[in-house]
Write an enzyme that holds these catalytic residues in place. Structure first.
Site, short mmCIF file in Angstrom:
data_model
loop_
_atom_site.label_atom_id
_atom_site.label_comp_id
_atom_site.label_asym_id
_atom_site.label_seq_id
_atom_site.Cartn_x
_atom_site.Cartn_y
_atom_site.Cartn_z
N GLY A 241 0.79 -1.23 0.00
CA GLY A 241 0.00 0.00 0.00
C GLY A 241 0.82 1.27 0.00
O GLY A 241 1.85 1.38 -0.67
N LEU A 242 0.36 2.23 0.81
CA LEU A 242 1.00 3.54 0.79
C LEU A 242 2.41 3.50 1.39
O LEU A 242 3.28 4.26 0.99
CB LEU A 242 0.14 4.55 1.55
CG LEU A 242 -1.24 4.81 0.94
CD1 LEU A 242 -1.98 5.91 1.70
CD2 LEU A 242 -1.12 5.18 -0.53
N ARG B 9 4.30 -7.63 10.12
CA ARG B 9 4.14 -8.99 10.66
C ARG B 9 4.50 -10.08 9.66
O ARG B 9 4.98 -11.13 10.04
CB ARG B 9 2.69 -9.19 11.13
CG ARG B 9 2.41 -8.62 12.49
CD ARG B 9 0.99 -8.88 12.88
NE ARG B 9 0.04 -8.25 11.98
CZ ARG B 9 -1.28 -8.42 12.01
NH1 ARG B 9 -1.81 -9.23 12.89
NH2 ARG B 9 -2.07 -7.80 11.17
N ASP C 204 5.72 -7.21 15.15
CA ASP C 204 4.33 -6.85 15.45
C ASP C 204 4.40 -5.57 16.26
O ASP C 204 4.82 -5.60 17.44
CB ASP C 204 3.65 -7.98 16.24
CG ASP C 204 2.18 -7.70 16.47
OD1 ASP C 204 1.77 -6.52 16.32
OD2 ASP C 204 1.44 -8.64 16.80
N ARG D 90 2.40 -3.96 17.83
CA ARG D 90 1.60 -3.93 19.07
C ARG D 90 2.41 -4.40 20.28
O ARG D 90 2.04 -4.17 21.42
CB ARG D 90 0.38 -4.84 18.93
CG ARG D 90 -0.58 -4.37 17.88
CD ARG D 90 -1.72 -5.34 17.69
NE ARG D 90 -1.31 -6.53 16.95
CZ ARG D 90 -2.16 -7.41 16.43
NH1 ARG D 90 -3.46 -7.23 16.59
NH2 ARG D 90 -1.73 -8.45 15.76
N SER E 13 -16.81 -5.83 19.46
CA SER E 13 -16.41 -6.41 20.74
C SER E 13 -15.30 -5.54 21.32
O SER E 13 -14.66 -4.75 20.59
CB SER E 13 -15.90 -7.84 20.54
OG SER E 13 -14.68 -7.81 19.83
N TYR F 224 -9.92 12.55 9.75
CA TYR F 224 -10.85 12.31 10.86
C TYR F 224 -10.13 12.17 12.21
O TYR F 224 -10.77 11.93 13.23
CB TYR F 224 -11.84 11.17 10.56
CG TYR F 224 -11.32 9.77 10.31
CD1 TYR F 224 -10.68 9.03 11.31
CD2 TYR F 224 -11.54 9.15 9.09
CE1 TYR F 224 -10.24 7.74 11.10
CE2 TYR F 224 -11.11 7.84 8.86
CZ TYR F 224 -10.46 7.14 9.87
OH TYR F 224 -10.03 5.85 9.65
N ARG G 212 -11.17 -4.03 1.03
CA ARG G 212 -11.04 -4.52 2.40
C ARG G 212 -11.96 -3.74 3.34
O ARG G 212 -12.59 -4.29 4.21
CB ARG G 212 -9.59 -4.39 2.84
CG ARG G 212 -9.17 -5.48 3.78
CD ARG G 212 -7.70 -5.46 4.07
NE ARG G 212 -7.16 -4.14 4.14
CZ ARG G 212 -6.03 -3.76 3.56
NH1 ARG G 212 -5.35 -4.62 2.86
NH2 ARG G 212 -5.59 -2.53 3.69
N1 COA Z 1 -15.82 -5.90 11.93
C1 COA Z 1 -15.96 -6.08 13.27
N2 COA Z 1 -15.04 -6.72 14.05
C2 COA Z 1 -13.95 -7.21 13.42
C3 COA Z 1 -13.73 -7.06 12.04
C4 COA Z 1 -14.73 -6.38 11.28
N3 COA Z 1 -14.61 -6.19 9.97
N4 COA Z 1 -12.53 -7.63 11.72
C5 COA Z 1 -12.02 -8.12 12.87
N5 COA Z 1 -12.88 -7.87 13.88
C6 COA Z 1 -12.73 -8.25 15.28
C7 COA Z 1 -12.68 -9.75 15.42
O1 COA Z 1 -13.97 -10.31 15.47
C8 COA Z 1 -11.91 -9.90 16.73
O2 COA Z 1 -12.73 -9.65 17.83
P1 COA Z 1 -13.35 -10.90 18.71
O3 COA Z 1 -12.15 -11.70 19.16
O4 COA Z 1 -14.05 -10.25 19.84
O5 COA Z 1 -14.25 -11.62 17.78
C9 COA Z 1 -10.94 -8.72 16.70
O6 COA Z 1 -11.47 -7.78 15.76
C10 COA Z 1 -9.58 -9.14 16.22
O7 COA Z 1 -9.72 -9.77 14.95
P2 COA Z 1 -8.55 -10.60 14.30
O8 COA Z 1 -8.94 -11.00 12.92
O9 COA Z 1 -8.10 -11.66 15.24
O10 COA Z 1 -7.40 -9.49 14.30
P3 COA Z 1 -6.08 -9.41 13.49
O11 COA Z 1 -5.09 -8.85 14.42
O12 COA Z 1 -5.75 -10.67 12.80
O13 COA Z 1 -6.40 -8.34 12.31
C11 COA Z 1 -6.98 -6.29 11.32
C12 COA Z 1 -7.29 -7.28 12.42
C13 COA Z 1 -7.94 -5.14 11.39
C14 COA Z 1 -5.64 -5.67 11.53
C15 COA Z 1 -7.07 -7.00 9.96
O14 COA Z 1 -8.30 -6.76 9.39
C16 COA Z 1 -5.99 -6.63 9.02
O15 COA Z 1 -4.90 -7.16 9.08
N6 COA Z 1 -6.25 -5.69 8.08
C17 COA Z 1 -5.31 -5.26 7.09
C18 COA Z 1 -4.67 -3.99 7.44
C19 COA Z 1 -5.65 -2.88 7.42
O16 COA Z 1 -6.77 -3.00 7.86
N7 COA Z 1 -5.26 -1.76 6.93
C20 COA Z 1 -6.18 -0.65 6.93
C21 COA Z 1 -5.53 0.52 6.42
S1 COA Z 1 -6.71 1.83 6.45
#
Ligand code: COA
Length: 290
Positions: free
Chosen positions: A26-27, A47, A73, A75, A113, A156, A208
Site C-alpha cells: 500500500g502507501l 508482521r 508486530d 503492538r 467487541s 478524521y 477490504r
Molecule cells: N468488523 C468487526 N469486528 C472485526 C472485524 C470487522 N470487519 N474484523 C475483525 N474484527 C474483530 C474480530 O472479530 C476480533 O474480535 P473478537 O475476538 O471479539 O471476535 C478482533 O477484531 C480481532 O480480529 P482478528 O482478525 O483476530 O485481528 P487481526 O489482528 O488478525 O487483524 C486487522 C485485524 C484489522 C488488523 C485486519 O483486518 C488486518 O490485518 N487488516 C489489514 C490492514 C488494514 O486493515 N489496513 C487498513 C488501512 S486503512
C-alpha cells in the site's frame, strides 16, 4: 492529466536510513519507493515476512536501492525492540521513523467487541507509541540528532468519523503525540510531523474496508473538490520533503493531502457547488431587476 515527477534532487535522502512500519504494501510501499529513488536506505517492518521479502525484491528491482526487512508486530514492545536491535546492527542506525502501520474496519460501534476495538487501537496508537518510544529513547540516549518522525494520520483525527470509531480515536491520539513530541523532543534534535492523506487508492484497500454492496457509496470524485483521487507519487513527494533536511524547520505540523475533501464536508454553504451556472445567472438577473 497531471504528470507527477519527483520533486526533490536525486540525492536528497542519500544519507538517510528510513524505517517504515507496514512498508510491505500500500502507501507504505509507495513512500518507500520514492525514498529509495532519492538515495535513502530503507528498513521495512511488518508482521508478514513473506510479504516483506516480495516487497524488497520489487523495490530493489525498481530502484536499485537497498531494502532491509524485519518481521515485527508493532503492538508488542518487545517485538519492536528486537526489530530495532536487528535493524540498527544491520544498517548502522536509523534516521527517520515513518509510523505507517494501520488496521481498520467499518462497523457500527455498538456491534464491536472490546477485543475488536482494542485490535485497531493497539495497532494504530500503541504501534505508533511503541516504535516512537523505543527508537526515541535510543536516539536520545546516544545523543544522536537530526532525526525525525513522520506519522500517517487522517483528517478524521480531528473531525472524528462515524463507523470507524476505534481508528478515529487512535489516529486522534497519534496526532496529539505528534504535536506533543514536536515540542518535547525538539531539544534533542528530533522533529515530529504528520501527513493526513485523503483518498489514495491501493490495491485492495477499498475492497477490504467496503464490501462490494457498499462500494457505489464511495464515488470519490463527488466527495473531492478536485474531482479525482490522489496519486501515490504525490504522497511520496510530500513525505520525501517532510523527512528530508529541506524540511528541517518543519516541526509539529500535520499536512493534509486530500484534494480539499474534508473541507468540502465542513463548510456550511459548500452545498452550493451543486448549483449550475444557469441558475446563478438567473439569480443574478432577478437581483438586478430588483
Ligand atoms: N468488523 C468487526 N469486528 C472485526 C472485524 C470487522 N470487519 N474484523 C475483525 N474484527 C474483530 C474480530 O472479530 C476480533 O474480535 P473478537 O475476538 O471479539 O471476535 C478482533 O477484531 C480481532 O480480529 P482478528 O482478525 O483476530 O485481528 P487481526 O489482528 O488478525 O487483524 C486487522 C485485524 C484489522 C488488523 C485486519 O483486518 C488486518 O490485518 N487488516 C489489514 C490492514 C488494514 O486493515 N489496513 C487498513 C488501512 S486503512
Amino acid at each position: 492529466m497531471i504528470d507527477i515527477k519527483p520533486m526533490l534532487q536525486k540525492d536528497a535522502l542519500i544519507n538517510k536510513t528510513i524505517l517504515i512500519t507496514g512498508g510491505g504494501s500500500g502507501l507504505g510501499k509507495a513512500m518507500a519507493k520514492q525514498f529509495l529513488n532519492l538515495g535513502a536506505t530503507l528498513v521495512i517492518a511488518s508482521r508478514n515476512l513473506e510479504k516483506l521479502q516480495l516487497a524488497k525484491e520489487e523495490l530493489e528491482g525498481q530502484t536499485g536501492g537497498k531494502v532491509y526487512v524485519f518481521s515485527c508486530d508493532v503492538r508488542d514492545y518487545n517485538s519492536v525492540e528486537t526489530m530495532l536491535d536487528q535493524a540498527i546492527e544491520t544498517t548502522g542506525g536509523i534516521d527517520v521513523l515513518v509510523n505507517n502501520a494501520a488496521g481498520n474496519f467499518i462497523s457500527p460501534t455498538e456491534r464491536l467487541s472490546a477485543n475488536a476495538f482494542d485490535t485497531v487501537v493497539d495497532i494504530v496508537l500503541k504501534g505508533t507509541s511503541n516504535c516512537t518510544l523505543a527508537l526515541g529513547k535510543r536516539w536520545i540516549e546516544n545523543k544522536e540528532n537530526n532525526k525525525n518522525i513522520l506519522n500517517i494520520v487522517t483528517t478524521y483525527s480531528w473531525t472524528g468519523s462515524a463507523y470507524v470509531v476505534p481508528s478515529a480515536t487512535a489516529k486522534a491520539g497519534v496526532l496529539a503525540m505528534t504535536r506533543s513530541l514536536a515540542v518535547e523532543w525538539a531539544k534533542y534534535g528530533i522533529r515530529s510531523n504528520a501527513i493526513a492523506p485523503g483518498a489514495f487508492p491501493t490495491k485492495g484497500a477499498i475492497e477490504r474496508l467496503l464490501p462490494p454492496q457498499l462500494q457505489h457509496l464511495a464515488d470519490m470524485t463527488k466527495k473531492i473538490p478536485l474531482a479525482r483521487v490522489g496519486k501515490h507519487e504525490e504522497l511520496g513527494n510530500l513525505a520525501s520533503y517532510m523527512v528530508s533536511d529541506y524540511a528541517s524547520f518543519l516541526n509539529g505540523e500535520v499536512i493534509t493531502l486530500d484534494g480539499g475533501e474534508w473541507l468540502q464536508g465542513a463548510g456550511q454553504f459548500n452545498f452550493l457547488r451543486e448549483i449550475p451556472e444557469s441558475l446563478w445567472d438567473a439569480l443574478e438577473q432577478s437581483r438586478k431587476k430588483k
